[in-house]
Scaffold this active site. Sequence first.
Site, PDB file in Angstrom:
ATOM      1  N   HIS A 105      53.680  43.227  13.438  1.00  0.00           N
ATOM      2  CA  HIS A 105      54.086  42.946  14.822  1.00  0.00           C
ATOM      3  C   HIS A 105      52.963  43.358  15.793  1.00  0.00           C
ATOM      4  CE1 HIS A 105      57.713  42.164  17.403  1.00  0.00           C
ATOM      5  NE2 HIS A 105      56.764  42.467  18.278  1.00  0.00           N
TER       6      HIS A 105
ATOM      7  N   ASN B 185      44.685  49.343  16.384  1.00  0.00           N
ATOM      8  CA  ASN B 185      44.221  49.084  15.022  1.00  0.00           C
ATOM      9  C   ASN B 185      44.924  47.822  14.570  1.00  0.00           C
ATOM     10  OD1 ASN B 185      42.870  51.588  14.901  1.00  0.00           O
ATOM     11  ND2 ASN B 185      44.728  52.614  14.191  1.00  0.00           N
TER      12      ASN B 185
ATOM     13  N   HIS C 286      50.795  45.011  18.266  1.00  0.00           N
ATOM     14  CA  HIS C 286      50.966  46.243  19.024  1.00  0.00           C
ATOM     15  C   HIS C 286      49.675  47.050  19.061  1.00  0.00           C
ATOM     16  CE1 HIS C 286      51.376  47.813  14.912  1.00  0.00           C
ATOM     17  NE2 HIS C 286      51.130  49.021  15.400  1.00  0.00           N
TER      18      HIS C 286
ATOM     19  N   GLN D  92      48.284  51.243  20.683  1.00  0.00           N
ATOM     20  CA  GLN D  92      48.799  52.607  20.832  1.00  0.00           C
ATOM     21  C   GLN D  92      48.134  53.298  22.019  1.00  0.00           C
ATOM     22  OE1 GLN D  92      49.349  54.803  17.001  1.00  0.00           O
ATOM     23  NE2 GLN D  92      48.158  53.137  16.135  1.00  0.00           N
TER      24      GLN D  92
ATOM     25  N   HIS E  85      57.086  38.412  16.501  1.00  0.00           N
ATOM     26  CA  HIS E  85      56.603  39.206  15.368  1.00  0.00           C
ATOM     27  C   HIS E  85      55.282  38.685  14.776  1.00  0.00           C
ATOM     28  CE1 HIS E  85      57.246  41.945  11.961  1.00  0.00           C
ATOM     29  NE2 HIS E  85      56.846  40.966  11.183  1.00  0.00           N
TER      30      HIS E  85
HETATM   31 ZN   LIG Z   1      58.577  42.453  14.599  1.00  0.00          ZN
END
Ligand SMILES: [Zn+2]
Length: 315
Positions: A139, A128, A141, A143, A88
């Site tokens: 977390h 972003n 990530h 897209q 995370h």
């Molecule tokens: Zn997370």
Amino acid sequence: MNELRWHPLLREWVAVAAHRQDRPQMPADWCPFCPGSGRVPDNYDVYLYPNDFAAFRLDNPPFAPATGLFVSTGARGATDVVLYHPNHNLAPSQLSQEHWRKVIDLWTRRTRELASHPDIRYVYVFENTGVAIGVTMPHPHGQIYSFPFVPPLIERELGSASEHFQRHGRCLYCEILQGEIADGRRLVVEDTSFYAFVPFFARWPAEIQICSRRHFGSLAELNQAEASSLAGIIKVVRMKYDNLYGFAMPLMMLVRQSPVKGEHPYFHFHIDFYPIQRSATKLKYLAGVESGAGTFLSDTVAEEKAKELRDTEPR
Ligand SMILES: [Zn+2]
Ligand SMILES: [Zn+2]
């Protein structure tokens, strides 16, 4: 409501996804992207997560390209979240080169998959990052948006590249890259297959473009060595950004690849980074001149920013 509306003044589609307003405020101590949430596998390296509040969906009504006044059509497409890592609190700059390679392989796999869908014309991979950008989910990530049309800025680049080729018989991007290498003042880092530089025409503070040495158009055309090289240079660029001011840089990372339908031999694969921090304490906003006139006011000089980035760890 979920549809595309035609903007007749700017000649572009606006994606209306009004249900996005209903996105729940996540409880502070719970993250759907963390293993154990029940929403993702308990063990994963990288993971493609369907966006629950998507602007584009494959089961939306089909897109019709006809335009006009008060015209709307179906927002058929796809919207995926790419989970970079199960941890995370890991910043993208902290992912190892090997791990970035897994992210790139996932981008590539998904691009191939969506390219074969009859309604998809463009696969847009991006990230972003940072609260200042409006990202509420820490977390790590990115897209993937898959459009039933070629988005306007890609269309514009394609137009410039194709016109340049007709006129000069050379690839526009290859020529820019050669010019940047010859000048040298704006180069930030290079490796076997890619160069990273602050473009002469940079609009964002400390903007960087990663451009491939070899001329090719899309993720699907990366060879094994290039995919690993790309993973390495992305990691170095991300580390430099996070070390520039000593905190995680809020930014957009945009993978520019050719459309998945038709032949686009003049398009050249590159990745753009738009950081929004113009100094350690000031943010760059798109205000009246940028938003209303489309002309960027740049507060920083490309040559100076490139030197700062070169001098920032990792050197
Ligand atoms: Zn997370
Ligand atoms: Zn080229």
